[in-house]
Design a protein around this motif. Structure first.
Motif, PDB file in Angstrom:
ATOM      1  N   ARG A 135      38.511  29.512  60.118  1.00  0.00           N
ATOM      2  CA  ARG A 135      39.413  30.349  59.192  1.00  0.00           C
ATOM      3  C   ARG A 135      40.218  30.941  60.429  1.00  0.00           C
ATOM      4  O   ARG A 135      41.748  30.987  60.042  1.00  0.00           O
ATOM      5  N   THR A 137      41.535  29.978  63.005  1.00  0.00           N
ATOM      6  CA  THR A 137      42.412  29.022  63.657  1.00  0.00           C
ATOM      7  C   THR A 137      43.737  28.864  62.782  1.00  0.00           C
ATOM      8  O   THR A 137      44.544  28.294  63.224  1.00  0.00           O
ATOM      9  N   TYR A 138      43.542  29.193  61.573  1.00  0.00           N
ATOM     10  CA  TYR A 138      44.810  29.056  60.538  1.00  0.00           C
ATOM     11  C   TYR A 138      45.653  30.441  60.633  1.00  0.00           C
ATOM     12  O   TYR A 138      45.591  31.204  59.447  1.00  0.00           O
ATOM     13  N   THR A 139      46.378  30.681  61.860  1.00  0.00           N
ATOM     14  CA  THR A 139      46.883  31.843  62.067  1.00  0.00           C
ATOM     15  C   THR A 139      48.223  32.174  61.317  1.00  0.00           C
ATOM     16  O   THR A 139      48.464  33.122  60.647  1.00  0.00           O
ATOM     17  N   HIS A 140      48.883  31.153  60.988  1.00  0.00           N
ATOM     18  CA  HIS A 140      50.131  31.082  60.122  1.00  0.00           C
ATOM     19  C   HIS A 140      49.598  31.375  58.702  1.00  0.00           C
ATOM     20  O   HIS A 140      50.487  32.150  58.146  1.00  0.00           O
ATOM     21  N   GLN A 141      48.804  30.695  58.205  1.00  0.00           N
ATOM     22  CA  GLN A 141      48.258  30.882  56.778  1.00  0.00           C
ATOM     23  C   GLN A 141      47.650  32.499  56.524  1.00  0.00           C
ATOM     24  O   GLN A 141      48.052  33.121  55.499  1.00  0.00           O
ATOM     25  N   TYR A 163      42.846  26.736  50.192  1.00  0.00           N
ATOM     26  CA  TYR A 163      43.312  25.651  50.977  1.00  0.00           C
ATOM     27  C   TYR A 163      42.584  25.624  52.217  1.00  0.00           C
ATOM     28  O   TYR A 163      42.193  24.556  52.737  1.00  0.00           O
ATOM     29  N   ILE A 164      42.193  26.738  52.905  1.00  0.00           N
ATOM     30  CA  ILE A 164      41.337  26.766  54.102  1.00  0.00           C
ATOM     31  C   ILE A 164      40.221  26.542  53.951  1.00  0.00           C
ATOM     32  O   ILE A 164      39.489  25.596  54.512  1.00  0.00           O
ATOM     33  N   GLU A 167      40.089  22.528  53.495  1.00  0.00           N
ATOM     34  CA  GLU A 167      40.279  22.091  54.709  1.00  0.00           C
ATOM     35  C   GLU A 167      38.998  22.100  55.546  1.00  0.00           C
ATOM     36  O   GLU A 167      38.631  21.095  56.445  1.00  0.00           O
ATOM     37  N   TYR A 168      38.128  23.161  55.452  1.00  0.00           N
ATOM     38  CA  TYR A 168      36.960  23.394  56.126  1.00  0.00           C
ATOM     39  C   TYR A 168      35.906  22.295  55.611  1.00  0.00           C
ATOM     40  O   TYR A 168      35.120  21.599  56.480  1.00  0.00           O
ATOM     41  N   ASN A 263      49.762  22.401  47.019  1.00  0.00           N
ATOM     42  CA  ASN A 263      49.747  22.315  48.706  1.00  0.00           C
ATOM     43  C   ASN A 263      50.321  21.004  48.804  1.00  0.00           C
ATOM     44  O   ASN A 263      50.295  19.848  48.410  1.00  0.00           O
TER      45      ASN A 263
END
Length: 454
Positions: A135, A137-141, A163-164, A167-168, A263
């Protein structure tokens, strides 16, 4: 096994061949195992849409599409020559290759941190930690989530959180497929007296790996008198059938509208499948027909066709490199011809009913930045005009990082800024004609951290 499921199976060429061989050799337990695995997969995959509501369907529609494609890709004479273990593994690997898309509910709750603390055993704690690292790693989100929560836009923030998680699940589903197979089917995937569970897990795992992974696989597993399983062959056909399944039935219009997909990645995926209205698949040809309502959708479909082309090339490499290892196996059975590429001629713009003309003109154009020029700009003195201004900015950023209040952020920023300073000095030294080798020394103390740039 339901009546519908049995009816669909009996329509499939690959299953018909397996059934014929098993009945001739009185191996009815193999057919029973196929039914058992298939029922398990279909029931479990129904939960994919619950946890991944914005993804295309990965249910029995996808399964039967893939098995149909396999029947079209493999020439009839080759299909008849395949061994019963080959056919058996082709079918059950299709059943289970996406099973990792349907993790146990406890893992979903652990990732979302929705379990009472006392319910977290060591396994769930480890799962929570793995997801937490992913999680981050999704800095913008994450920044958007914080902003949306501050603005009391909780539903939008939750959409990003989901969404995260999605993706995982997607990026780790092949690993999870191995785990699910090990948990539920260990010692049960047996052909006669040969346990093929590990081979099945490896094949399912491989569909999400680089094609070079298949080149490292063991070529054959002995399953009985003159009966062999060609592991790379099954893995190759699985990958091809999976990526070629380009069917609008996976994105039914009513479901697409009901889900209100938000999304952008999922939206493209759904619309891409929605635009496909027909296809033709044979050992010599793969043709897709699509009526696109927007050039972006056409571009997405064409890009996906490029991926299929690459998989076809890779598949040809794998099959052409198969060897019987001196076992006297007829390798021509497995070296099937594959189409060189997808026929794209019928992928085009939708036509206006009144004028009969395409609703848009498609041109394959795109903008891209020159990586070298961007680096030259950012690494030189032009960004700030004067070297001393650049140095001042680096120091200020380091101070800001310290004021941020998070030591790990400060450390990361300080290290990065020190590296930037070294690179700036290196660039200046090149201009001055002075030889310079950057060195960064980090000294960590109890209360202070000293980073020097030489």
């Amino acid at each position: 096994m339901s009546e519908y499921f049995e009816e669909q199976l009996n329509k499939l060429i690959v299953y018909q061949q397996l059934k014929c061989k098993c009945e001739n050799n009185n191996h009815h337990e193999v057919l029973a195992l196929v039914a058992e695995v298939g029922t398990f997969a279909v029931e479990r995959l129904k939960t994919v849409i619950k946890n991944m509501p914005e993804f295309t369907l990965h249910d029995d529609t996808h399964i039967f599409n893939m098995l149909t494609i396999i029947g079209k890709l493999i020439p009839q004479e080759n299909m008849k020559a395949l061994s019963a273990p080959d056919l058996f593994m082709l079918i059950i690997s299709v059943f289970l290759h996406d099973i990792g898309m349907a993790p146990d509910e406890k893992y979903i709750l652990a990732w979302k941190n929705q379990l009472p603390e006392e319910e977290y055993d060591e396994e769930l704690k480890e799962e929570r930690e793995k997801f937490s690292r992913f999680r981050l790693t999704y800095t913008h989100q994450l920044a958007d989530i914080e902003r949306l929560i501050a603005e009391k836009e909780f539903s939008k923030a939750q959409l990003l959180e989901d969404y995260i998680v999605t993706e995982y699940i997607r990026t780790t589903h092949s690993i999870r497929a191995r785990e699910i197979i090990a948990t539920y089917w260990a010692g049960k995937i047996v052909y006669q007296d040969t346990d093929l569970t590990e081979d099945l897990a490896t094949i399912c795992y491989s569909h999400n790996e680089s094609y070079t992974y298949l080149l490292q696989m063991e070529s054959f597993r002995v399953c009985g008198q003159d009966e062999y399983l060609c592991i790379p062959f099954v893995a190759t056909i699985l990958r091809l059938a999976d990526i070629i399944d380009f069917d609008p039935k996976r994105t039914p219009s009513v479901l697409f509208s009901h889900l209100a997909v938000k999304n952008p990645v999922s939206l493209n995926e759904w619309k891409k499948h929605q635009s496909i209205n027909a296809w033709t698949i044979s050992p010599k040809r793969i043709l897709f027909s699509a009526q696109c309502e927007h050039p972006a959708i056409e571009a997405t479909i064409l890009a996906f066709c490029n991926q299929i082309d690459e998989e076809l090339r890779n598949g040809t490499v794998i099959l052409s490199n198969l060897s019987d290892d001196g076992m006297g196996i007829n390798m021509e059975t497995y070296k099937i011809p594959l189409p060189p590429q997808v026929d794209r001629r019928k992928i085009q713009a939708k036509k206006d009913i009144i004028s009969g003309k395409p609703i848009y003109r498609y041109h394959d154009t795109k903008f891209s930045l020159s990586k070298k020029q961007i680096i030259d700009l950012l690494m030189g003195t032009k960004l700030y005009g004067k070297p001393e201004v650049a140095l001042r900015e680096l120091l200020q950023n380091s101070i800001d990082a310290c004021l941020h209040g998070k030591p790990e952020v400060a450390l990361r920023e300080l290290l990065q800024n020190s590296i930037d300073a070294c690179l700036l000095r290196q660039k200046l030294s090149e201009l001055w004609g002075i030889e310079y080798t950057p060195k960064v020394k980090v000294s960590l103390y109890t209360k202070i951290m000293l980073i020097t740039c030489k």
